[in-house]
Design a protein around this motif. Structure first.
Motif, short mmCIF file in Angstrom:
data_model
loop_
_atom_site.label_atom_id
_atom_site.label_comp_id
_atom_site.label_asym_id
_atom_site.label_seq_id
_atom_site.Cartn_x
_atom_site.Cartn_y
_atom_site.Cartn_z
N GLU A 130 41.22 43.37 39.93
CA GLU A 130 41.88 44.62 39.57
C GLU A 130 42.28 44.65 38.10
OE1 GLU A 130 43.90 45.63 43.93
OE2 GLU A 130 44.93 44.32 42.52
N SER A 131 42.74 43.52 37.59
CA SER A 131 43.08 43.44 36.17
C SER A 131 41.87 43.68 35.30
CB SER A 131 43.69 42.07 35.85
OG SER A 131 44.93 41.90 36.50
N ALA A 132 40.72 43.16 35.72
CA ALA A 132 39.49 43.36 34.95
C ALA A 132 39.08 44.83 34.96
CB ALA A 132 38.37 42.50 35.53
N THR A 133 39.22 45.49 36.10
CA THR A 133 38.89 46.91 36.19
C THR A 133 39.81 47.74 35.29
OG1 THR A 133 38.13 46.66 38.47
CG2 THR A 133 38.71 48.88 37.76
N LEU A 134 41.10 47.43 35.31
CA LEU A 134 42.04 48.15 34.46
C LEU A 134 41.72 47.93 32.99
CD1 LEU A 134 44.57 49.86 34.08
CD2 LEU A 134 45.96 47.78 34.34
N GLN A 135 41.36 46.70 32.62
CA GLN A 135 41.03 46.42 31.22
C GLN A 135 39.80 47.20 30.78
OE1 GLN A 135 43.04 44.51 29.15
NE2 GLN A 135 41.72 45.52 27.65
N GLN A 136 38.81 47.34 31.66
CA GLN A 136 37.64 48.14 31.33
C GLN A 136 38.02 49.59 31.06
OE1 GLN A 136 34.95 47.60 34.61
NE2 GLN A 136 34.21 45.60 33.90
N TRP A 137 38.94 50.12 31.86
CA TRP A 137 39.41 51.50 31.66
C TRP A 137 40.13 51.62 30.32
CZ3 TRP A 137 44.47 53.52 31.48
CH2 TRP A 137 44.56 54.92 31.53
N LEU A 138 40.95 50.64 29.99
CA LEU A 138 41.67 50.66 28.71
C LEU A 138 40.70 50.59 27.53
CD1 LEU A 138 44.66 48.29 29.54
CD2 LEU A 138 44.82 50.73 29.04
N ASP A 139 39.68 49.77 27.66
CA ASP A 139 38.72 49.60 26.57
C ASP A 139 37.82 50.82 26.38
OD1 ASP A 139 39.75 47.08 26.15
OD2 ASP A 139 38.18 46.04 27.28
N ALA A 140 37.80 51.70 27.39
CA ALA A 140 36.87 52.83 27.34
C ALA A 140 37.25 53.87 26.29
CB ALA A 140 36.77 53.48 28.72
N SER A 141 38.55 54.03 26.00
CA SER A 141 38.93 55.06 25.02
C SER A 141 40.35 54.82 24.51
CB SER A 141 38.84 56.46 25.64
OG SER A 141 39.91 56.68 26.55
N ALA A 142 40.60 55.36 23.31
CA ALA A 142 41.94 55.30 22.73
C ALA A 142 42.92 56.15 23.53
CB ALA A 142 41.90 55.75 21.27
N ASP A 143 42.43 57.25 24.12
CA ASP A 143 43.29 58.11 24.93
C ASP A 143 43.83 57.35 26.14
OD1 ASP A 143 42.96 60.24 23.24
OD2 ASP A 143 41.40 61.21 24.46
N ASN A 144 42.97 56.54 26.76
CA ASN A 144 43.42 55.74 27.90
C ASN A 144 44.51 54.76 27.48
OD1 ASN A 144 41.54 57.08 29.42
ND2 ASN A 144 40.10 55.36 29.55
N GLN A 145 44.33 54.15 26.32
CA GLN A 145 45.32 53.20 25.81
C GLN A 145 46.64 53.90 25.52
OE1 GLN A 145 43.54 51.06 22.50
NE2 GLN A 145 41.63 50.83 23.63
N ALA A 146 46.57 55.12 24.96
CA ALA A 146 47.78 55.88 24.65
C ALA A 146 48.51 56.27 25.93
CB ALA A 146 47.43 57.12 23.83
N GLU A 147 47.74 56.68 26.93
CA GLU A 147 48.35 57.06 28.21
C GLU A 147 49.03 55.86 28.86
OE1 GLU A 147 47.16 59.25 32.44
OE2 GLU A 147 45.76 59.21 30.76
#
Length: 336
Positions: A35-52
């Motif tokens: 699950e941590s790996a999946t979340l990290q992939q989502w974070l790495d996908a865009s700056a908007d995801n990181q901001a959210e």
């Protein structure tokens, strides 16, 4: 607050809330490795995801919340808790806008008794394949451990389906099931057989037309779906399902999980019996010359191999039994 509630309901109807579940789990230290790996992939996908994620993390830190997740889902009670929890952060919510406010509401809802979201229309499906020439061991969301043999494939969802834990398997795998009698664990195969777990650990090998189950501990039930002739296998038993029929017998193969342990054991077995097991373990074509088959059936060995190469094993057997072997293309030929 009614606006937030309405917008949140709209988001939950149109978006997969799986990422919000992962964020809630991450912030409450309950994410497993996958699950941590999946979340990290989502974070790495865009700056908007990181901001959210940063905004939701801040809201999480600023808001009181329930620590222990519950499996009961009560919509009205959950929303009441959500509204109360969001009130201390009202100023921040107005500042960050409706999108993040709704996301924050979902996040808090997930941490106040709605982990399993029985009312949502679908659950996130995961798939893992042991396709790198190595076995792959991992933990399912329910804490069960699965070890896939090379080439095996498994599909599962990140929660419960109709109060059941369901996985789909192609190939061979060893299961160590977390105890949860309220939520049966089922293994479905491409040939329509179903394994219902009544115990702890077992191996499953699926084929086009058959399924083989060997129980290491506990009990499992093997058969087709809703099959009254399904058999219950206890520790030390082997079951085979094929063409709508199922049979059970004592397992006399000590090497049924050698692919997982790396240990091969032979007790007074003939070379004729040993070589097919070596071929399976090492995924090699090993053939006995026709002129040597009768002799090979009479040569016996009691020996154990631990994490050794195929060539090392054949060399030791050669010294013990006196045969010759050579490589012919992709085939190892055993002869006098």
């Amino acid at each position: 607050m009614c606006v937030i509630r309405k917008s949140t309901q709209v988001i939950m109807e149109h978006l997969d809330t799986y990422i919000y579940e992962l964020i809630a789990k991450k912030l409450s230290d309950q994410c497993n490795e996958a699950e941590s790996a999946t979340l990290q992939q989502w974070l790495d996908a865009s700056a908007d995801n990181q901001a959210e994620y940063a905004i939701l993390t801040q809201l999480w830190q600023d808001s009181p919340r329930a620590i222990t997740p519950k499996r009961e889902y009560n919509t009205a009670a959950a929303w009441q808790k959500t509204n109360k929890t969001l009130q201390p952060a009202t100023g921040k919510i107005r500042a960050i806008g409706l999108k993040y406010a709704a996301a924050a509401a979902i996040l808090v809802l997930l941490t106040t008794g709605a982990w399993w979201l029985a009312s949502r229309p679908s659950l996130k499906e995961q798939e893992l394949v042991a396709n790198d020439g190595k076995i792959k061991s991992f933990e399912l969301p329910d804490k069960s451990i699965v070890t896939l043999r090379q080439g095996a494939r498994i599909k599962y969802i990140n929660g419960y389906h109709n109060d059941q834990r369901v996985v789909e398997l192609e190939g061979e795998a060893f299961f160590e099931i977390a105890n949860d009698p309220a939520h049966p664990f089922l293994v479905k195969t491409p040939n329509q057989s179903v394994i219902e777990v009544l115990g702890t650990s077992f191996t499953v090998q699926t084929g086009k037309d058959s399924t083989t189950v060997i129980v290491a501990s506990g009990k499992v039930k093997l058969g087709a779906k809703d099959d009254p002739s399904a058999v219950i296998l206890a520790s030390g038993e082997k079951g085979i399902w094929g063409n709508g029929q199922v049979s059970a017998k004592h397992n006399d193969d000590p090497n049924f999980i050698a692919w997982k342990t790396g240990i091969l054991q032979f007790n007074d077995q003939s070379l004729l019996e040993i070589l097919p097991q070596l071929a399976d373990f090492y995924a090699k074509d090993i053939r006995i010359d026709d002129s040597y088959r009768e002799t090979a059936s009479q040569q016996k060995a009691t020996i154990t191999f631990r994490n050794q190469s195929c060539d090392d094993v054949l060399h030791e057997l050669q010294l013990l039994l006196g045969f010759h072997y050579k490589q012919e293309g992709d085939t190892v030929v055993i002869s006098q």
